[in-house]
Write a protein that holds these residues in place. Structure first.
Motif, mmCIF file in Angstrom:
data_model
loop_
_atom_site.group_PDB
_atom_site.id
_atom_site.type_symbol
_atom_site.label_atom_id
_atom_site.label_comp_id
_atom_site.label_asym_id
_atom_site.label_seq_id
_atom_site.Cartn_x
_atom_site.Cartn_y
_atom_site.Cartn_z
ATOM 1 N N THR A 49 0.824 -1.215 0.000
ATOM 2 C CA THR A 49 0.000 0.000 0.000
ATOM 3 C C THR A 49 0.856 1.262 0.000
ATOM 4 O O THR A 49 0.346 2.349 -0.248
ATOM 5 C CB THR A 49 -0.954 0.042 1.217
ATOM 6 O OG1 THR A 49 -0.182 0.081 2.420
ATOM 7 C CG2 THR A 49 -1.865 -1.169 1.238
ATOM 8 N N ILE A 50 2.154 1.121 0.277
ATOM 9 C CA ILE A 50 3.055 2.272 0.317
ATOM 10 C C ILE A 50 3.913 2.349 -0.948
ATOM 11 O O ILE A 50 4.131 3.419 -1.499
ATOM 12 C CB ILE A 50 3.964 2.202 1.565
ATOM 13 C CG1 ILE A 50 3.116 2.320 2.829
ATOM 14 C CG2 ILE A 50 5.038 3.275 1.531
ATOM 15 C CD1 ILE A 50 3.892 2.091 4.100
ATOM 16 N N LEU A 51 4.401 1.216 -1.404
ATOM 17 C CA LEU A 51 5.286 1.160 -2.567
ATOM 18 C C LEU A 51 4.484 1.075 -3.865
ATOM 19 O O LEU A 51 3.395 0.514 -3.883
ATOM 20 C CB LEU A 51 6.207 -0.057 -2.466
ATOM 21 C CG LEU A 51 7.099 -0.136 -1.230
ATOM 22 C CD1 LEU A 51 7.791 -1.485 -1.173
ATOM 23 C CD2 LEU A 51 8.110 0.990 -1.229
ATOM 24 N N SER A 52 5.055 1.602 -4.941
ATOM 25 C CA SER A 52 4.418 1.436 -6.250
ATOM 26 C C SER A 52 4.408 -0.053 -6.603
ATOM 27 O O SER A 52 5.209 -0.837 -6.070
ATOM 28 C CB SER A 52 5.183 2.221 -7.318
ATOM 29 O OG SER A 52 6.438 1.613 -7.582
ATOM 30 N N LYS A 53 3.532 -0.443 -7.501
ATOM 31 C CA LYS A 53 3.459 -1.856 -7.909
ATOM 32 C C LYS A 53 4.799 -2.331 -8.454
ATOM 33 O O LYS A 53 5.239 -3.434 -8.159
ATOM 34 C CB LYS A 53 2.368 -2.049 -8.960
ATOM 35 C CG LYS A 53 0.975 -1.938 -8.413
ATOM 36 C CD LYS A 53 -0.054 -2.158 -9.503
ATOM 37 C CE LYS A 53 -1.453 -1.959 -8.955
ATOM 38 N NZ LYS A 53 -2.477 -2.121 -9.989
ATOM 39 N N GLU A 54 5.434 -1.474 -9.240
ATOM 40 C CA GLU A 54 6.716 -1.833 -9.852
ATOM 41 C C GLU A 54 7.809 -2.001 -8.788
ATOM 42 O O GLU A 54 8.555 -2.980 -8.804
ATOM 43 C CB GLU A 54 7.109 -0.755 -10.856
ATOM 44 C CG GLU A 54 8.292 -1.110 -11.705
ATOM 45 C CD GLU A 54 8.561 -0.088 -12.794
ATOM 46 O OE1 GLU A 54 9.242 -0.469 -13.757
ATOM 47 O OE2 GLU A 54 8.128 1.068 -12.687
ATOM 48 N N THR A 55 7.881 -1.066 -7.850
ATOM 49 C CA THR A 55 8.878 -1.152 -6.784
ATOM 50 C C THR A 55 8.623 -2.366 -5.898
ATOM 51 O O THR A 55 9.552 -3.091 -5.530
ATOM 52 C CB THR A 55 8.883 0.135 -5.937
ATOM 53 O OG1 THR A 55 9.162 1.250 -6.801
ATOM 54 C CG2 THR A 55 9.929 0.078 -4.844
ATOM 55 N N TYR A 56 7.364 -2.618 -5.568
ATOM 56 C CA TYR A 56 7.009 -3.774 -4.745
ATOM 57 C C TYR A 56 7.433 -5.076 -5.430
ATOM 58 O O TYR A 56 8.000 -5.968 -4.804
ATOM 59 C CB TYR A 56 5.513 -3.778 -4.454
ATOM 60 C CG TYR A 56 5.094 -4.810 -3.443
ATOM 61 C CD1 TYR A 56 5.198 -4.552 -2.085
ATOM 62 C CD2 TYR A 56 4.610 -6.053 -3.845
ATOM 63 C CE1 TYR A 56 4.819 -5.506 -1.140
ATOM 64 C CE2 TYR A 56 4.237 -7.010 -2.908
ATOM 65 C CZ TYR A 56 4.342 -6.728 -1.559
ATOM 66 O OH TYR A 56 3.976 -7.668 -0.632
#
Length: 90
Positions: A49-56
């Motif tokens: 919920t904090i990180l972008s989908k790509e970063t996650y």
């Protein structure tokens, strides 16, 4: 976002809810903007919920001791803040 993953660690893989310690060197061309090795590391929760989908997705591949090199376009890095005068679009 381009990235290169270096599998250096033999430790446990990152799990949701873990806290990640981030040591980073942020560069623009040949200039070093930030180097946390000369100060304090950054800590952040591994949370979708904090990180972008790509970063996650990228961080979900990390184990303790691994290393990443991530290239972030200038427009993305300064999306929510004023871009410094020296920073030009990639």
């Amino acid at each position: 976002m381009e990235y290169k993953f270096f599998k250096l660690g033999e430790g446990q893989e990152v799990q949701p809810g873990n806290w990640l310690k981030l040591q980073m060197i942020q560069k623009y061309n040949d200039s070093v903007l930030i180097d946390t090795h000369k100060g304090k590391a950054n800590y952040f929760p591994f949370d979708s919920t904090i990180l972008s989908k790509e970063t996650y997705a990228i961080m979900s591949q990390v184990s303790v001791g691994d290393s990443l090199v991530i290239k972030v376009p200038v427009d993305s890095e300064f999306k929510y803040q004023k871009k410094p005068p020296f920073a030009k679009k990639d």
